[in-house]
Design an enzyme around this catalytic site. Structure first.
Site, PDB file in Angstrom:
ATOM      1  N   ASP A   1       0.842  -1.196   0.000  1.00  0.00           N
ATOM      2  CA  ASP A   1       0.000   0.000   0.000  1.00  0.00           C
ATOM      3  C   ASP A   1       0.876   1.245   0.000  1.00  0.00           C
ATOM      4  O   ASP A   1       2.075   1.177   0.264  1.00  0.00           O
ATOM      5  CB  ASP A   1      -0.889   0.021   1.249  1.00  0.00           C
ATOM      6  CG  ASP A   1      -0.053  -0.012   2.519  1.00  0.00           C
ATOM      7  OD1 ASP A   1       0.250   1.075   3.057  1.00  0.00           O
ATOM      8  OD2 ASP A   1       0.335  -1.107   2.978  1.00  0.00           O
TER       9      ASP A   1
ATOM     10  N   ASP B   1       1.483   4.619   2.102  1.00  0.00           N
ATOM     11  CA  ASP B   1       1.172   5.131   3.425  1.00  0.00           C
ATOM     12  C   ASP B   1       0.393   6.439   3.300  1.00  0.00           C
ATOM     13  O   ASP B   1       0.440   7.127   2.271  1.00  0.00           O
ATOM     14  CB  ASP B   1       2.460   5.329   4.221  1.00  0.00           C
ATOM     15  CG  ASP B   1       2.237   5.199   5.715  1.00  0.00           C
ATOM     16  OD1 ASP B   1       1.610   4.209   6.135  1.00  0.00           O
ATOM     17  OD2 ASP B   1       2.705   6.071   6.466  1.00  0.00           O
TER      18      ASP B   1
END
Length: 263
Positions: A206, A208
């Site tokens: 992902d 952040d």
């Protein structure tokens, strides 16, 4: 029963080891996260342990890191691989990419992080946290498999179990660091204190929250991306393990030389 190479990671890895057997190990620091599974990858003896426990019962700040690393040392391990799921702090490091980190920043607070609490004072050099020999093998094998691998990166390790605030994440991004994680420290320094070579392979799940234009990370999203890329991670590990040299000429092997204060 012994092994020369150790792996900390997700529980699915052990099912792919040849001739796998489970071993219980006790340590001066208590029980490790789980029994160790020892088997083979090609001709290499490999010890595997899920760092979070069999049922993922240990959150990052409660993983028994000292017991885990000590157990590997007791089994004869001299090389450790520490793959994990990580967030990206930079746009060019994309979900699904791998980062073979070369630097680390510790932002944890409450974790026992040394085997040397006295009476002999010991200061190991930690200028370069990751084994250069193992890093080179991981980078080469990743490129050969066509996996998107970044050949360097700094990981900032936060205490967890919560994710970062926007301000914290923006601070890390502005510092130029590439990766954020909750488990690399103290795992890597404990390995150095026992003169075990250690390398990290970060699977980016992902962006952040401090990376501009991205949504806040969720646990479900981390698990989804990690699961989608787990086969690539396993493929990379099974390429790296047989290619690790048996000779150790790196500074990891002699980390305690000159590190102890003697009157």
């Amino acid at each position: 029963m012994t092994a020369e190479i150790g792996v900390f990671g997700g529980s699915g890895f052990s099912s792919f080891l040849e001739g796998a057997e489970e071993v219980e190990v006790d340590t001066p620091y208590g029980r490790p996260s789980a029994p160790v599974t020892i088997g083979r990858v090609g001709t290499r003896r490999v010890a595997f342990m899920p760092r979070h426990g069999v049922k993922h019962e240990f959150p990052p700040h409660r993983v028994p890191y000292r017991a885990n690393v000590w157990a590997m040392k007791e089994l004869g391990v001299t090389r450790l691989l520490g793959p994990n799921a990580c967030g990206s702090l930079q746009r060019h490091v994309k979900p699904g990419d791998f980062v073979v980190c070369d630097q680390m920043v510790d932002r944890t607070r409450e974790r026992p992080s040394t085997f040397y609490d006295g009476p002999v004072t010991t200061h190991v050099s930690f200028a370069d946290p990751y084994c250069p020999t193992m890093r080179a093998v991981a980078i080469q094998k990743g490129g050969g498999l066509g996996i998107p691998v970044h050949d360097r990166g700094t990981v900032v390790v936060i205490e967890g179990p919560r994710f970062s605030t926007r301000a914290e994440s923006a601070w890390f991004t502005a510092a130029g660091w590439e990766v954020i994680n909750m488990t690399q420290y103290p795992e890597c320094v404990l390995a150095r204190e026992l003169e075990i070579c250690y390398a990290n392979i970060s699977l980016i799940t992902d962006y952040d929250v401090g990376v501009e234009g991205t949504a806040p990370v969720t646990n479900d999203e981390v698990i989804r991306v990690f699961t989608e890329n787990n086969d690539k991670l396993r493929e990379l590990l099974f390429a790296v393990i047989p290619a690790i040299p048996t000779d150790r000429t790196c500074e990891c092997a002699t980390a305690l030389s000159g590190a102890q204060f003697e009157v």
